[in-house]
Scaffold this motif. Structure first.
Motif, short mmCIF file in Angstrom:
data_model
loop_
_atom_site.label_atom_id
_atom_site.label_comp_id
_atom_site.label_asym_id
_atom_site.label_seq_id
_atom_site.Cartn_x
_atom_site.Cartn_y
_atom_site.Cartn_z
N VAL A 14 8.84 -7.40 14.00
CA VAL A 14 8.31 -7.58 12.65
C VAL A 14 9.32 -7.11 11.60
O VAL A 14 9.38 -7.65 10.50
CB VAL A 14 6.94 -6.87 12.49
N VAL A 15 10.17 -6.15 11.96
CA VAL A 15 11.18 -5.66 11.03
C VAL A 15 12.27 -6.71 10.84
O VAL A 15 12.74 -6.93 9.72
CB VAL A 15 11.77 -4.31 11.51
N PHE A 16 12.68 -7.39 11.93
CA PHE A 16 13.64 -8.50 11.82
C PHE A 16 13.10 -9.54 10.85
O PHE A 16 13.81 -10.02 9.97
CB PHE A 16 13.83 -9.19 13.19
N GLU A 17 11.85 -9.92 11.03
CA GLU A 17 11.23 -10.95 10.20
C GLU A 17 11.15 -10.50 8.74
O GLU A 17 11.40 -11.29 7.83
CB GLU A 17 9.86 -11.29 10.74
N ALA A 18 10.79 -9.24 8.53
CA ALA A 18 10.69 -8.72 7.16
C ALA A 18 12.04 -8.80 6.46
O ALA A 18 12.13 -9.29 5.33
CB ALA A 18 10.17 -7.28 7.18
N LEU A 19 13.08 -8.32 7.13
CA LEU A 19 14.41 -8.35 6.53
C LEU A 19 14.82 -9.77 6.18
O LEU A 19 15.35 -10.02 5.10
CB LEU A 19 15.43 -7.72 7.48
N ALA A 20 14.58 -10.70 7.09
CA ALA A 20 14.96 -12.10 6.86
C ALA A 20 14.25 -12.69 5.65
O ALA A 20 14.78 -13.56 4.97
CB ALA A 20 14.67 -12.93 8.10
N MET A 21 13.04 -12.22 5.37
CA MET A 21 12.25 -12.73 4.25
C MET A 21 12.47 -11.95 2.95
O MET A 21 11.83 -12.22 1.95
CB MET A 21 10.77 -12.71 4.60
N GLY A 22 13.36 -10.96 2.98
CA GLY A 22 13.63 -10.19 1.78
C GLY A 22 12.65 -9.07 1.53
O GLY A 22 12.50 -8.60 0.41
N VAL A 23 11.98 -8.63 2.59
CA VAL A 23 11.03 -7.53 2.49
C VAL A 23 11.74 -6.25 2.94
O VAL A 23 12.35 -6.21 4.01
CB VAL A 23 9.79 -7.80 3.38
N VAL A 24 11.69 -5.23 2.11
CA VAL A 24 12.37 -3.97 2.41
C VAL A 24 11.48 -3.11 3.31
O VAL A 24 10.35 -2.81 2.95
CB VAL A 24 12.71 -3.21 1.10
N PRO A 25 11.99 -2.72 4.50
CA PRO A 25 11.17 -1.94 5.42
C PRO A 25 11.30 -0.43 5.25
O PRO A 25 12.37 0.08 4.92
CB PRO A 25 11.72 -2.36 6.79
N ILE A 26 10.17 0.23 5.48
CA ILE A 26 10.13 1.68 5.65
C ILE A 26 9.57 1.88 7.06
O ILE A 26 8.43 1.49 7.32
CB ILE A 26 9.22 2.38 4.63
N VAL A 27 10.39 2.43 7.95
CA VAL A 27 9.98 2.53 9.36
C VAL A 27 10.11 3.96 9.86
O VAL A 27 10.83 4.78 9.29
CB VAL A 27 10.84 1.61 10.25
#
Length: 123
Positions: A14-27
């Motif tokens: 889900v983090v890969f997908e978030a990054l690809a869509m321009g969503v900044v992750p906090i993990v």
């Protein structure tokens, strides 16, 4: 923003997908998500205790709310990172380099940490 402090998700797809869509992750700094995210694209929260993790996430969100330009820079860098480093094509290139070396048909690949994607052979 993707707030994803899971300690049960080892792969971090889900983090890969978030990054690809321009969503900044906090993990959570644990497993796959902790390996994927670096300061140029998102945030890792150390696993201490529940109260501290929540406080760290709150602090990051407040910082991003104050500095939308920083958020935008992370978004752009994250999309570039996903495209250049995390795509299936890039993974295939790295796997091919490793297999070529293992078959003694080429140089040993230099595999840098996830934050850097440029591959240069080690002599």
């Amino acid at each position: 923003m993707l707030v994803f402090p899971s300690v049960r998700e080892f792969g971090g797809g889900v983090v890969f997908e978030a990054l690809a869509m321009g969503v900044v992750p906090i993990v959570a700094d644990f497993g796959g998500p902790g390996d994927i995210v670096h300061p140029d694209v998102g945030f890792k929260v150390p696993l201490t205790n529940e109260e501290d993790v929540v406080w760290q996430i709150e602090k990051i969100l407040a910082e991003l709310a104050r500095d939308r330009g920083f958020l935008e820079r992370l978004r752009q860098q994250g999309m570039r990172y996903a495209r250049e480093c995390l795509s299936w094509e890039r993974k295939a290139q790295i796997t091919t380099q490793i297999l070529t070396w293992a078959a003694q048909q080429g140089p040993k690949p230099y595999l840098q940490p996830p934050r850097r994607c440029v591959q240069t052979p080690v002599q």
